[in-house]
Design a protein around this motif. Structure first.
Motif, PDB file in Angstrom:
ATOM      1  N   ARG A 132       0.846  -1.200   0.000  1.00 42.38           N
ATOM      2  CA  ARG A 132       0.000   0.000   0.000  1.00 42.38           C
ATOM      3  C   ARG A 132       0.878   1.247   0.000  1.00 42.38           C
ATOM      4  NH1 ARG A 132      -5.309  -0.788   1.868  1.00 42.38           N
ATOM      5  NH2 ARG A 132      -5.959  -2.897   1.280  1.00 42.38           N
ATOM      6  N   ASP A 133       0.252   2.410  -0.076  1.00 37.18           N
ATOM      7  CA  ASP A 133       0.971   3.673   0.036  1.00 37.18           C
ATOM      8  C   ASP A 133       1.543   3.819   1.447  1.00 37.18           C
ATOM      9  OD1 ASP A 133       0.049   4.102  -2.501  1.00 37.18           O
ATOM     10  OD2 ASP A 133      -1.554   5.479  -1.903  1.00 37.18           O
ATOM     11  N   SER A 134       2.587   4.654   1.573  1.00 37.92           N
ATOM     12  CA  SER A 134       3.232   4.837   2.875  1.00 37.92           C
ATOM     13  C   SER A 134       2.244   5.299   3.947  1.00 37.92           C
ATOM     14  CB  SER A 134       4.384   5.841   2.760  1.00 37.92           C
ATOM     15  OG  SER A 134       5.494   5.275   2.096  1.00 37.92           O
ATOM     16  N   ALA A 135       1.371   6.253   3.605  1.00 38.52           N
ATOM     17  CA  ALA A 135       0.412   6.742   4.601  1.00 38.52           C
ATOM     18  C   ALA A 135      -0.530   5.630   5.055  1.00 38.52           C
ATOM     19  CB  ALA A 135      -0.387   7.912   4.024  1.00 38.52           C
ATOM     20  N   ASP A 136      -0.917   4.758   4.136  1.00 39.02           N
ATOM     21  CA  ASP A 136      -1.839   3.666   4.476  1.00 39.02           C
ATOM     22  C   ASP A 136      -1.178   2.634   5.379  1.00 39.02           C
ATOM     23  OD1 ASP A 136      -3.887   4.782   2.996  1.00 39.02           O
ATOM     24  OD2 ASP A 136      -3.422   3.645   1.186  1.00 39.02           O
ATOM     25  N   VAL A 137       0.106   2.330   5.136  1.00 37.02           N
ATOM     26  CA  VAL A 137       0.750   1.291   5.951  1.00 37.02           C
ATOM     27  C   VAL A 137       0.977   1.790   7.374  1.00 37.02           C
ATOM     28  CG1 VAL A 137       1.822   0.329   3.874  1.00 37.02           C
ATOM     29  CG2 VAL A 137       3.177   1.821   5.343  1.00 37.02           C
ATOM     30  N   VAL A 138       1.288   3.074   7.525  1.00 36.56           N
ATOM     31  CA  VAL A 138       1.436   3.641   8.869  1.00 36.56           C
ATOM     32  C   VAL A 138       0.108   3.570   9.616  1.00 36.56           C
ATOM     33  CG1 VAL A 138       1.829   5.793  10.130  1.00 36.56           C
ATOM     34  CG2 VAL A 138       3.394   5.116   8.297  1.00 36.56           C
ATOM     35  N   LEU A 139      -0.962   3.941   8.940  1.00 43.20           N
ATOM     36  CA  LEU A 139      -2.285   3.907   9.569  1.00 43.20           C
ATOM     37  C   LEU A 139      -2.675   2.480   9.944  1.00 43.20           C
ATOM     38  CD1 LEU A 139      -4.858   5.323  10.426  1.00 43.20           C
ATOM     39  CD2 LEU A 139      -5.659   5.188   8.066  1.00 43.20           C
ATOM     40  N   ALA A 140      -2.305   1.501   9.120  1.00 41.57           N
ATOM     41  CA  ALA A 140      -2.646   0.109   9.407  1.00 41.57           C
ATOM     42  C   ALA A 140      -2.016  -0.357  10.710  1.00 41.57           C
ATOM     43  CB  ALA A 140      -2.211  -0.790   8.250  1.00 41.57           C
ATOM     44  N   VAL A 141      -0.786   0.058  10.979  1.00 44.06           N
ATOM     45  CA  VAL A 141      -0.141  -0.305  12.244  1.00 44.06           C
ATOM     46  C   VAL A 141      -0.757   0.495  13.391  1.00 44.06           C
ATOM     47  CG1 VAL A 141       2.025  -0.252  13.542  1.00 44.06           C
ATOM     48  CG2 VAL A 141       2.011  -1.032  11.169  1.00 44.06           C
ATOM     49  N   ALA A 142      -1.025   1.767  13.160  1.00 46.59           N
ATOM     50  CA  ALA A 142      -1.575   2.608  14.224  1.00 46.59           C
ATOM     51  C   ALA A 142      -2.911   2.095  14.723  1.00 46.59           C
ATOM     52  CB  ALA A 142      -1.707   4.053  13.731  1.00 46.59           C
ATOM     53  N   ASP A 143      -3.731   1.553  13.807  1.00 51.49           N
ATOM     54  CA  ASP A 143      -5.053   1.081  14.256  1.00 51.49           C
ATOM     55  C   ASP A 143      -5.124  -0.432  14.431  1.00 51.49           C
ATOM     56  OD1 ASP A 143      -5.373  -0.003  11.720  1.00 51.49           O
ATOM     57  OD2 ASP A 143      -6.727   1.550  11.013  1.00 51.49           O
ATOM     58  N   ARG A 145      -4.259  -3.087  12.416  1.00 50.56           N
ATOM     59  CA  ARG A 145      -4.457  -4.037  11.318  1.00 50.56           C
ATOM     60  C   ARG A 145      -3.161  -4.675  10.857  1.00 50.56           C
ATOM     61  NH1 ARG A 145      -6.518  -0.830   6.847  1.00 50.56           N
ATOM     62  NH2 ARG A 145      -5.822   0.974   8.048  1.00 50.56           N
ATOM     63  N   ALA A 146      -2.030  -4.123  11.232  1.00 46.85           N
ATOM     64  CA  ALA A 146      -0.724  -4.674  10.858  1.00 46.85           C
ATOM     65  C   ALA A 146       0.192  -4.632  12.067  1.00 46.85           C
ATOM     66  CB  ALA A 146      -0.116  -3.881   9.695  1.00 46.85           C
ATOM     67  N   ASP A 147       1.158  -5.560  12.099  1.00 48.99           N
ATOM     68  CA  ASP A 147       2.136  -5.583  13.182  1.00 48.99           C
ATOM     69  C   ASP A 147       3.308  -4.659  12.893  1.00 48.99           C
ATOM     70  OD1 ASP A 147       0.828  -7.812  14.636  1.00 48.99           O
ATOM     71  OD2 ASP A 147       1.406  -8.960  12.859  1.00 48.99           O
ATOM     72  N   LEU A 148       3.777  -4.684  11.646  1.00 46.23           N
ATOM     73  CA  LEU A 148       4.936  -3.910  11.223  1.00 46.23           C
ATOM     74  C   LEU A 148       4.608  -3.211   9.906  1.00 46.23           C
ATOM     75  CD1 LEU A 148       7.799  -6.527  11.760  1.00 46.23           C
ATOM     76  CD2 LEU A 148       7.527  -4.407  13.065  1.00 46.23           C
ATOM     77  N   CYS A 149       5.300  -2.122   9.642  1.00 48.15           N
ATOM     78  CA  CYS A 149       5.160  -1.477   8.344  1.00 48.15           C
ATOM     79  C   CYS A 149       6.507  -0.948   7.884  1.00 48.15           C
ATOM     80  CB  CYS A 149       4.140  -0.336   8.391  1.00 48.15           C
ATOM     81  SG  CYS A 149       4.613   1.069   9.432  1.00 48.15           S
ATOM     82  N   ILE A 150       6.615  -0.741   6.585  1.00 48.41           N
ATOM     83  CA  ILE A 150       7.793  -0.101   5.992  1.00 48.41           C
ATOM     84  C   ILE A 150       7.282   1.056   5.158  1.00 48.41           C
ATOM     85  CG2 ILE A 150       9.807  -0.378   4.497  1.00 48.41           C
ATOM     86  CD1 ILE A 150       9.786  -3.348   5.168  1.00 48.41           C
ATOM     87  N   TYR A 151       7.807   2.242   5.439  1.00 48.97           N
ATOM     88  CA  TYR A 151       7.292   3.442   4.795  1.00 48.97           C
ATOM     89  C   TYR A 151       8.428   4.430   4.529  1.00 48.97           C
ATOM     90  CZ  TYR A 151       7.497   5.457   9.542  1.00 48.97           C
ATOM     91  OH  TYR A 151       7.905   5.893  10.777  1.00 48.97           O
ATOM     92  N   ALA A 152       8.148   5.393   3.675  1.00 47.07           N
ATOM     93  CA  ALA A 152       9.151   6.385   3.310  1.00 47.07           C
ATOM     94  C   ALA A 152       9.222   7.484   4.361  1.00 47.07           C
ATOM     95  CB  ALA A 152       8.822   6.996   1.944  1.00 47.07           C
ATOM     96  N   GLU A 153      10.437   7.984   4.573  1.00 46.68           N
ATOM     97  CA  GLU A 153      10.606   9.101   5.501  1.00 46.68           C
ATOM     98  C   GLU A 153       9.736  10.280   5.058  1.00 46.68           C
ATOM     99  OE1 GLU A 153      14.614  10.551   5.405  1.00 46.68           O
ATOM    100  OE2 GLU A 153      14.715  10.535   3.220  1.00 46.68           O
ATOM    101  N   ARG A 154       9.438  11.148   5.987  1.00 48.61           N
ATOM    102  CA  ARG A 154       8.588  12.320   5.801  1.00 48.61           C
ATOM    103  C   ARG A 154       7.103  11.971   5.776  1.00 48.61           C
ATOM    104  NH1 ARG A 154      11.773  16.814   2.136  1.00 48.61           N
ATOM    105  NH2 ARG A 154      13.884  16.181   2.692  1.00 48.61           N
ATOM    106  N   THR A 155       6.774  10.678   5.878  1.00 46.48           N
ATOM    107  CA  THR A 155       5.379  10.285   6.056  1.00 46.48           C
ATOM    108  C   THR A 155       5.014  10.498   7.524  1.00 46.48           C
ATOM    109  OG1 THR A 155       5.605   8.583   4.364  1.00 46.48           O
ATOM    110  CG2 THR A 155       3.724   8.405   5.845  1.00 46.48           C
ATOM    111  N   PRO A 156       3.916  11.179   7.854  1.00 46.32           N
ATOM    112  CA  PRO A 156       3.536  11.358   9.262  1.00 46.32           C
ATOM    113  C   PRO A 156       3.449  10.007   9.976  1.00 46.32           C
ATOM    114  CG  PRO A 156       2.195  12.771   7.869  1.00 46.32           C
ATOM    115  CD  PRO A 156       2.979  11.886   6.943  1.00 46.32           C
TER     116      PRO A 156
END
Length: 306
Positions: A132-143, A145-156
């Protein structure tokens, strides 16, 4: 005061509202309707017996009671994560499942080899990978739905803990017959007025191009937006525009599609990919094993010559 009426969903919602400063945004992050979220906040205030939020035209701020609840809610949710981690160690047979969400750059460039090596050493652990997009993977861990995520820097990061995973480098991709194809490296400003092929606007890569174009006083000329790096390469090969892509992602297509990559001299083309989790110490054992493996792979990559 009846604190036994508190529930984990409402505590998590309150955390989202506190961090975002908005009930509607908190409801969105918690995947709740605004009306349902408002009712949960009202129930929390009734249970605590004091106002938790000060409501303003621009959003909400925490009252002293709200600040106290937020501190304890974070601790309670962390304890629940730790409980899940400890109970997971008692699993028999299949050691567990790790839900990993990652952005396209990580999936295309690094994860196939990293996950294959991990599964070879840990056949009892199943990896559920979602791209998914970086913003989506961060949100998935925050709520949750995911244990770990990999995302690009500068993503909130939405309060996630993060560690460096890998670095990648962006390059300009043009058809082999393009006027710039004879150049080895250019400044991005030399290409800023060309027609571009891009990923969807919500991706970190598309947002980066928009920001850097704006910094040059230009408006990025988006001719086509597609959903994958392969599709971007195909559009460039068809002469429909140029693209900025991770170097490792475009390398397999250079010969087969008749493309040419051009280095970019700008500092922003060096990107850091990050591993994120709500609490690394509270991860279930299978997720901790995968985390350690990915960190070791990233460290080995950084030590490799060249």
């Amino acid at each position: 005061m009846n604190l036994h009426r508190l529930d984990l969903v409402s505590l998590a919602l309150f955390g989202f509202v506190a961090r975002s400063g908005s009930i509607s945004r908190g409801a969105e992050l918690a995947h709740l309707a605004v009306g349902a979220a408002s009712k949960r906040i009202s129930d929390l205030e009734a249970a605590v017996g004091a106002p938790l939020l000060e409501r303003h035209s621009r959003g909400v701020t925490l009252t002293p009671a709200g600040q106290a609840l937020q501190r304890h809610a974070q601790r309670i949710l962390g304890d629940v994560d730790q409980l899940a981690a400890e109970l997971s160690d008692f699993a028999a047979g299949v050691l567990g499942v790790v839900r990993l969400w990652a952005n396209t750059s990580a999936v295309i460039q690094f994860l196939p080899a990293d996950i294959a090596a991990f599964i070879a050493d840990n056949p009892g652990i199943r990896i559920e990978l979602e791209e998914r997009d970086s913003a989506d993977v961060v949100l998935a861990v925050a709520d949750g739905r995911a244990d770990l995520c990999i995302y690009a820097e500068r993503t909130p990061p939405l309060g996630l803990q993060s560690l460096p995973y890998r670095r990648d480098r962006l390059v300009l991709v043009v058809p082999r017959e393009h006027p710039l194809a004879g150049r080895e490296a250019i400044d991005f400003v030399e290409a800023a007025d060309l027609d571009f092929v891009s990923l969807a606007g919500g991706t970190s890569l598309a947002q980066r191009l928009q920001l850097e174009s704006a910094a040059l006083g230009r408006r990025l000329k988006l001719r086509i937006q597609v959903r994958s790096f392969d599709a971007m390469c195909q559009m460039v090969a068809a002469g429909l525009g140029v693209a900025v892509l991770p170097e490792a992602a475009v390398r397999p297509h250079l010969v087969s599609m008749g493309l040419h990559k051009i280095g970019l001299n700008d500092a922003w083309v060096e990107r850091q990919l990050l591993l994120g989790a709500r609490d690394f110490a509270a991860l279930p054992r299978p997720a901790r094993l995968l985390l350690d493996h990915l960190l070791q792979g990233g460290a080995a990559h950084r030590r490799a010559p060249g």
